[in-house]
Design a protein around this motif. Structure first.
Motif, PDB file in Angstrom:
ATOM      1  N   ARG A  87       3.549  11.897  -6.855  1.00 54.37           N
ATOM      2  CA  ARG A  87       3.116  11.032  -5.759  1.00 54.37           C
ATOM      3  C   ARG A  87       4.084   9.854  -5.671  1.00 54.37           C
ATOM      4  O   ARG A  87       4.178   9.047  -6.589  1.00 54.37           O
ATOM      5  CB  ARG A  87       1.686  10.541  -6.015  1.00 54.37           C
ATOM      6  CG  ARG A  87       0.690  11.695  -6.117  1.00 54.37           C
ATOM      7  CD  ARG A  87      -0.727  11.240  -6.371  1.00 54.37           C
ATOM      8  NE  ARG A  87      -1.622  12.379  -6.475  1.00 54.37           N
ATOM      9  CZ  ARG A  87      -2.935  12.290  -6.674  1.00 54.37           C
ATOM     10  NH1 ARG A  87      -3.485  11.093  -6.787  1.00 54.37           N
ATOM     11  NH2 ARG A  87      -3.674  13.376  -6.751  1.00 54.37           N
ATOM     12  N   GLY A 123       0.958  16.139  -3.448  1.00 56.44           N
ATOM     13  CA  GLY A 123       1.040  15.139  -4.504  1.00 56.44           C
ATOM     14  C   GLY A 123       1.370  15.746  -5.863  1.00 56.44           C
ATOM     15  O   GLY A 123       1.319  15.069  -6.882  1.00 56.44           O
ATOM     16  N   ASP A 164       0.851  -1.193   0.000  1.00 55.68           N
ATOM     17  CA  ASP A 164       0.000   0.000   0.000  1.00 55.68           C
ATOM     18  C   ASP A 164       0.887   1.243   0.000  1.00 55.68           C
ATOM     19  O   ASP A 164       1.311   1.706   1.060  1.00 55.68           O
ATOM     20  CB  ASP A 164      -0.922   0.011   1.225  1.00 55.68           C
ATOM     21  CG  ASP A 164      -1.901   1.178   1.182  1.00 55.68           C
ATOM     22  OD1 ASP A 164      -1.842   1.979   0.224  1.00 55.68           O
ATOM     23  OD2 ASP A 164      -2.734   1.296   2.113  1.00 55.68           O
ATOM     24  N   ARG A 205      -4.411   1.828   7.527  1.00 53.65           N
ATOM     25  CA  ARG A 205      -3.856   1.334   6.257  1.00 53.65           C
ATOM     26  C   ARG A 205      -2.855   0.203   6.493  1.00 53.65           C
ATOM     27  O   ARG A 205      -2.864  -0.812   5.801  1.00 53.65           O
ATOM     28  CB  ARG A 205      -3.181   2.478   5.499  1.00 53.65           C
ATOM     29  CG  ARG A 205      -4.144   3.462   4.864  1.00 53.65           C
ATOM     30  CD  ARG A 205      -3.425   4.362   3.867  1.00 53.65           C
ATOM     31  NE  ARG A 205      -4.354   5.218   3.155  1.00 53.65           N
ATOM     32  CZ  ARG A 205      -5.064   4.822   2.107  1.00 53.65           C
ATOM     33  NH1 ARG A 205      -4.943   3.592   1.670  1.00 53.65           N
ATOM     34  NH2 ARG A 205      -5.893   5.649   1.507  1.00 53.65           N
ATOM     35  N   LYS A 218       0.170   4.208  -0.202  1.00 56.64           N
ATOM     36  CA  LYS A 218      -0.420   5.349   0.498  1.00 56.64           C
ATOM     37  C   LYS A 218      -0.111   5.352   1.996  1.00 56.64           C
ATOM     38  O   LYS A 218      -0.511   6.274   2.702  1.00 56.64           O
ATOM     39  CB  LYS A 218      -1.933   5.367   0.274  1.00 56.64           C
ATOM     40  CG  LYS A 218      -2.312   5.668  -1.172  1.00 56.64           C
ATOM     41  CD  LYS A 218      -3.817   5.744  -1.357  1.00 56.64           C
ATOM     42  CE  LYS A 218      -4.168   6.057  -2.818  1.00 56.64           C
ATOM     43  NZ  LYS A 218      -5.630   6.118  -3.030  1.00 56.64           N
TER      44      LYS A 218
END
Length: 374
Positions: A210, A194, A58, A319, A60
């Motif tokens: 990003r 980003g 992930d 997350r 993010k």
């Protein structure tokens, strides 16, 4: 403590195909000039390896800062990620690795074609790892605008920098605690929005930026600015391995790699391919992993009791626990998943006084046990 022992489990023994073997062999041949130490051959340092793996699953999560003594394998482990990075789909004639399926993160050039319903030629490309050297200039990092061409021809001529190359990839900063303040500000701006914006003489160009930010450094050489430290999803402290048997094994492995890198890499070919397939599968199934409302509330209770500033800690824990559950092959987050990742997410967010040392995780775990009534 959790070990990266999935490589020896029956579940993944069937994941290596003939074609993937050929791809791995080709990569070994391609890297004959500058071979990379295999990720699965690295002994110990499970916290560091897990934090890197979860960021691949992930992106993010927000990257990781790895601090530790010299010679603890920080740079070797991070650079070993290159072998594990999966392929992504990009627009062929775009300089910024734009995603053809995500209009929100497209560059202006691609978005214009998208709005006009023009066909977008695509290709598969391996996720890139871009090094940001300490001595880099702002133009090298952000990119430059050719003012002469802009004034004479009326065209925005842009020379992409490192942030453009790192879009949808990894930006690695070794000795990040020694990075110049003006470059820290650039990274903070890009990480927050980003996007990277370059302005010269009234001409402005923006492009998506990003990236997974990975930093490493030696705490003896200086501390990170709190603003930059907070941007990292994880914080990992690595120390020198003290077990004599493990130290001997590490020395022997390094000697074997230095003597014959290609042969050494072939010994770990199967383990590398299994891990690659596992990461690809985990990325594909990440969105199907669920976490209950009760666990979400307890996560926020831990953050509140620790007086964590902002909500980044809550978001990262949610997350990371989902990524870890997916890595373990589960579709539902359990308490043990949160317990495994919460020190990585919160240790560097506890300091209100810059002179305080970063918590080793004991305070985080103590609060976790109180909230979860363990």
């Amino acid at each position: 403590m959790y070990k990266l022992s999935f490589l020896s489990t029956p579940k993944f023994k069937s994941m290596v195909t003939t074609s993937s073997f050929k791809n791995m062999e080709q990569r070994i041949l391609d890297e004959e000039v500058r071979p990379i130490f295999p990720f699965t051959a690295i002994i110990g340092q499970d916290e560091m390896k897990l934090s890197l793996i979860l960021n691949i699953i992930d992106p993010k999560i927000g990257g990781v800062i790895i601090m530790g003594d010299r010679g603890t394998g920080k740079s070797t482990t991070i650079r070993a990620l290159v072998d594990l990075l999966p392929e992504i789909t990009v627009v062929s004639d775009d300089l910024f690795n734009s995603d053809p399926d995500d209009p929100e993160s497209m560059s202006d050039f691609v978005r214009e074609k998208f709005k006009n319903n023009e066909p977008l030629l695509t290709k598969k490309k391996k996720i890139a790892m871009v090094d940001l050297p300490l001595g880099a200039t702002e133009d090298r990092v952000c990119g430059t605008i050719d003012l002469e061409k802009a004034l004479v021809e009326g065209k925005k001529a842009f020379e992409p920098g490192l942030l453009a190359q790192a879009n949808r990839g990894i930006l690695y900063v070794d000795e990040v605690n020694l990075l110049d303040d003006h470059l820290v500000d650039v990274l903070l701006d890009a990480a927050a929005s980003g996007w990277n914006t370059v302005e010269r003489e009234g001409i402005s160009i923006s492009h998506p930026a990003r990236f997974i930010l990975i930093g490493s450094g030696n705490p003896e050489e200086g501390e990170l600015r709190p603003q930059l430290l907070d941007r990292f999803g994880f914080y990992t402290q690595v120390s020198t391995i003290q077990d004599p048997e493990l130290r001997v094994k590490i020395v022997e492995q390094r000697a074997a790699f230095d003597e014959s890198p290609i042969l050494f890499r072939k010994k770990y070919q199967i383990q590398q391919e299994k891990l690659i397939n596992l990461l690809i599968a985990a990325r594909q199934h990440l969105n199907t992993v669920q976490i209950s409302s009760e666990l979400r509330i307890q996560i926020s209770q831990v953050c509140a009791q620790l007086n964590i500033d902002g909500l980044r800690g809550d978001i990262v824990i949610n997350r990371a626990s989902k990524a870890f559950a997916c890595f373990e092959g589960r579709q539902q987050v359990i308490m043990e998943d949160i317990l495994r990742v919460i020190p990585l997410c919160l240790c560097h967010r506890l300091r209100n006084d810059p002179l305080e040392q970063i918590d080793s995780g004991e305070k985080v775990l103590e609060t976790f046990h109180k909230v979860f009534d363990l």
